[in-house]
Design an enzyme around this catalytic site. Structure first.
Site, PDB file in Angstrom:
ATOM      1  N   HIS A   6       0.829  -1.207   0.000  1.00  0.00           N
ATOM      2  CA  HIS A   6       0.000   0.000   0.000  1.00  0.00           C
ATOM      3  C   HIS A   6       0.866   1.261   0.000  1.00  0.00           C
ATOM      4  O   HIS A   6       1.289   1.738   1.046  1.00  0.00           O
ATOM      5  CB  HIS A   6      -0.897  -0.050   1.243  1.00  0.00           C
ATOM      6  CG  HIS A   6      -1.943   1.025   1.316  1.00  0.00           C
ATOM      7  ND1 HIS A   6      -2.883   1.056   2.318  1.00  0.00           N
ATOM      8  CD2 HIS A   6      -2.203   2.090   0.536  1.00  0.00           C
ATOM      9  CE1 HIS A   6      -3.665   2.107   2.147  1.00  0.00           C
ATOM     10  NE2 HIS A   6      -3.276   2.757   1.086  1.00  0.00           N
ATOM     11  N   HIS A   8       1.188   5.160  -2.262  1.00  0.00           N
ATOM     12  CA  HIS A   8       0.626   6.050  -3.282  1.00  0.00           C
ATOM     13  C   HIS A   8       1.693   7.038  -3.738  1.00  0.00           C
ATOM     14  O   HIS A   8       2.573   7.427  -2.960  1.00  0.00           O
ATOM     15  CB  HIS A   8      -0.545   6.861  -2.717  1.00  0.00           C
ATOM     16  CG  HIS A   8      -1.659   6.041  -2.164  1.00  0.00           C
ATOM     17  ND1 HIS A   8      -2.488   5.279  -2.953  1.00  0.00           N
ATOM     18  CD2 HIS A   8      -2.094   5.862  -0.886  1.00  0.00           C
ATOM     19  CE1 HIS A   8      -3.383   4.678  -2.181  1.00  0.00           C
ATOM     20  NE2 HIS A   8      -3.170   5.011  -0.928  1.00  0.00           N
ATOM     21  N   ARG A  71      -2.164   8.766  -6.096  1.00  0.00           N
ATOM     22  CA  ARG A  71      -2.577   9.354  -4.810  1.00  0.00           C
ATOM     23  C   ARG A  71      -4.079   9.144  -4.622  1.00  0.00           C
ATOM     24  O   ARG A  71      -4.889   9.496  -5.494  1.00  0.00           O
ATOM     25  CB  ARG A  71      -2.254  10.852  -4.835  1.00  0.00           C
ATOM     26  CG  ARG A  71      -2.352  11.555  -3.507  1.00  0.00           C
ATOM     27  CD  ARG A  71      -1.766  12.954  -3.601  1.00  0.00           C
ATOM     28  NE  ARG A  71      -2.591  13.850  -4.398  1.00  0.00           N
ATOM     29  CZ  ARG A  71      -3.560  14.636  -3.888  1.00  0.00           C
ATOM     30  NH1 ARG A  71      -3.792  14.654  -2.596  1.00  0.00           N
ATOM     31  NH2 ARG A  71      -4.266  15.406  -4.679  1.00  0.00           N
ATOM     32  N   ALA A  72      -4.452   8.572  -3.469  1.00  0.00           N
ATOM     33  CA  ALA A  72      -5.860   8.183  -3.275  1.00  0.00           C
ATOM     34  C   ALA A  72      -6.769   9.400  -3.177  1.00  0.00           C
ATOM     35  O   ALA A  72      -7.833   9.449  -3.792  1.00  0.00           O
ATOM     36  CB  ALA A  72      -5.978   7.318  -2.029  1.00  0.00           C
ATOM     37  N   HIS A 178     -10.734   1.479  -1.322  1.00  0.00           N
ATOM     38  CA  HIS A 178     -10.071   2.726  -0.933  1.00  0.00           C
ATOM     39  C   HIS A 178     -10.900   3.929  -1.346  1.00  0.00           C
ATOM     40  O   HIS A 178     -11.040   4.201  -2.528  1.00  0.00           O
ATOM     41  CB  HIS A 178      -8.682   2.794  -1.570  1.00  0.00           C
ATOM     42  CG  HIS A 178      -7.699   3.612  -0.777  1.00  0.00           C
ATOM     43  ND1 HIS A 178      -7.974   4.898  -0.358  1.00  0.00           N
ATOM     44  CD2 HIS A 178      -6.463   3.322  -0.318  1.00  0.00           C
ATOM     45  CE1 HIS A 178      -6.936   5.353   0.322  1.00  0.00           C
ATOM     46  NE2 HIS A 178      -6.006   4.420   0.378  1.00  0.00           N
ATOM     47  N   HIS A 223      -5.730   0.273   5.987  1.00  0.00           N
ATOM     48  CA  HIS A 223      -5.763   0.984   7.274  1.00  0.00           C
ATOM     49  C   HIS A 223      -6.129   0.021   8.393  1.00  0.00           C
ATOM     50  O   HIS A 223      -6.946   0.341   9.265  1.00  0.00           O
ATOM     51  CB  HIS A 223      -6.722   2.185   7.203  1.00  0.00           C
ATOM     52  CG  HIS A 223      -6.633   2.920   5.891  1.00  0.00           C
ATOM     53  ND1 HIS A 223      -7.652   2.956   4.966  1.00  0.00           N
ATOM     54  CD2 HIS A 223      -5.597   3.585   5.316  1.00  0.00           C
ATOM     55  CE1 HIS A 223      -7.253   3.628   3.893  1.00  0.00           C
ATOM     56  NE2 HIS A 223      -6.025   4.014   4.075  1.00  0.00           N
ATOM     57  N   GLU A 284       1.503   2.576   3.711  1.00  0.00           N
ATOM     58  CA  GLU A 284       0.850   3.746   3.101  1.00  0.00           C
ATOM     59  C   GLU A 284       1.752   4.976   3.181  1.00  0.00           C
ATOM     60  O   GLU A 284       1.298   6.078   3.435  1.00  0.00           O
ATOM     61  CB  GLU A 284      -0.529   4.046   3.715  1.00  0.00           C
ATOM     62  CG  GLU A 284      -1.373   4.940   2.814  1.00  0.00           C
ATOM     63  CD  GLU A 284      -2.784   5.212   3.320  1.00  0.00           C
ATOM     64  OE1 GLU A 284      -3.013   5.162   4.522  1.00  0.00           O
ATOM     65  OE2 GLU A 284      -3.653   5.469   2.469  1.00  0.00           O
TER      66      GLU A 284
HETATM   67 ZN    ZN Z   1      -4.057   4.532   0.784  1.00  0.00          ZN
END
Ligand code: ZN
Length: 342
Positions: A6, A8, A71-72, A178, A223, A284
């Site tokens: 995970h 980004h 990028r989420a 996500h 998460h 992340e």
């Molecule tokens: Zn993320």
């Protein structure tokens, strides 16, 4: 090998955002639309953007490869139309492909999908197929709430999503559930909206028989699974009250959690409650929580430190660091082999 499932591209050169600004300005005033999809970003700019952040942390923390996606928060599916999302997703995914091509040892790609509120997710099939078959990506990020905090689309278990799931199964790619940015002021993006999205997706999965219809479909809930592991007794009890099968049989062949929990007691709980086979290492990084924990003197998102500290057999830690990712991402093994050959 230590696989971070995970990450980004939060440090992309600013030309990416400038394109997005022009694209959004063009929604109101066609004359301001970008005239080209060429971002004008050089390979050196990409290298520089990664050397000071993701690559530096990989080296310092001792991880090997990051499963890397756009990028989420930048996905912002709620903005514009399905066509806005289509153009934007393609650009973001192409940039990830450039990262993976420049650093085949360090990154494997996962795509953003061109979702749009109220638009059936079947519209994402073309981009998913392109990313997997042409760019060598091994998964996708699936936003359970393209409205950005207003939850206007059907739950993930609804047949509305089935055509996309059929394609995921056919391509043998999982989705990380996500959400993107929040446009509801009640929900802070990374502090509330993300965790809500994770928790909500899991509860949706409990209520239905999605995995009877798709026995090989796989989701990663990031998460640390949101609130789920902490409330595992609640979810087991709810499933029981609803006459659902035990969660282990009902969901745990298909649903996995990552380790993006930013303190040791959280990781201890996660690994005590959730079977080790269902936990994938992730951090992340860079960006969800950037700072250094004054209690430890280390970055909150240096999650490897927590795994290293927990009491667990070396074999089980290898599952979390490597083995489980290879099972969940059906194309990862081939992608890693190709990077060795490259
Ligand atoms: Zn993320």
């Amino acid at each position: 090998m230590i696989i971070d499932c995970h990450g980004h591209y939060t440090t992309a050169p600013r030309e990416l955002e400038l394109f997005r600004d022009r694209q959004l300005a063009g929604l109101a005033d066609a004359s301001r639309r970008p005239t080209s999809t060429d971002l004008g970003i050089s390979d050196d700019q990409i290298r520089e953007s990664l050397e000071k952040a993701q690559l530096k942390f990989q080296r310092e923390r001792g991880t090997d490869v990051t499963i890397f996606s756009p990028r989420a928060a930048g996905m912002a599916h709620h903005v514009g139309t399905a066509d806005t999302s289509r153009v934007w997703s393609r650009i973001c995914n192409d940039l990830i492909h450039r990262v993976c091509t420049l650093y085949p040892e360090n990154f494997v790609g996962v795509c953003q999908l061109p979702q749009s509120p109220g638009v059936p997710p079947a519209n994402c099939i073309d981009e998913l197929t392109r990313c997997v078959n042409e760019l060598g990506f091994i998964g996708c990020n699936l936003n359970p709430d393209p409205s950005g905090g207003y939850w206007k689309d059907p739950p993930l278990t609804d047949r509305y999503w089935y055509p996309l799931y059929e394609k995921m199964v056919e391509l043998d790619v999982p989705a990380m559930v996500h959400v993107s940015s929040s446009c509801n002021p009640c929900f802070h993006a990374t502090g509330a909206h993300y965790i809500n999205g994770d928790t909500t997706a899991f509860m949706q999965f409990i209520t239905a028989d999605l995995f009877r219809d798709f026995p090989t479909l796989k989701f990663i809930i990031p998460h640390g699974g949101g609130a789920v592991p902490y409330h595992w007794g609640r979810y087991r009890g709810l499933a029981q009250d609803m006459k659902r099968p035990p969660l282990k049989d009902h969901l745990l062949k298909n649903v996995f959690f990552d380790t993006c929990v930013y303190h040791l007691p959280g990781i201890e709980l996660l690994t005590r409650v959730i079977p080790v086979e269902n936990i994938l290492f992730a951090s992340e990084m860079v960006g969800a929580v950037k700072g250094i924990d004054p209690e430890t003197g280390q970055h909150y998102d240096d999650t490897k430190r927590y795994i290293d500290q927990i009491q667990m057999s070396a074999a089980d830690k290898t599952k979390i660091y490597e083995g489980n990712a290879l099972k969940v991402y059906g194309r990862l093994k081939t992608a890693l082999k190709q990077r060795k050959a490259a």
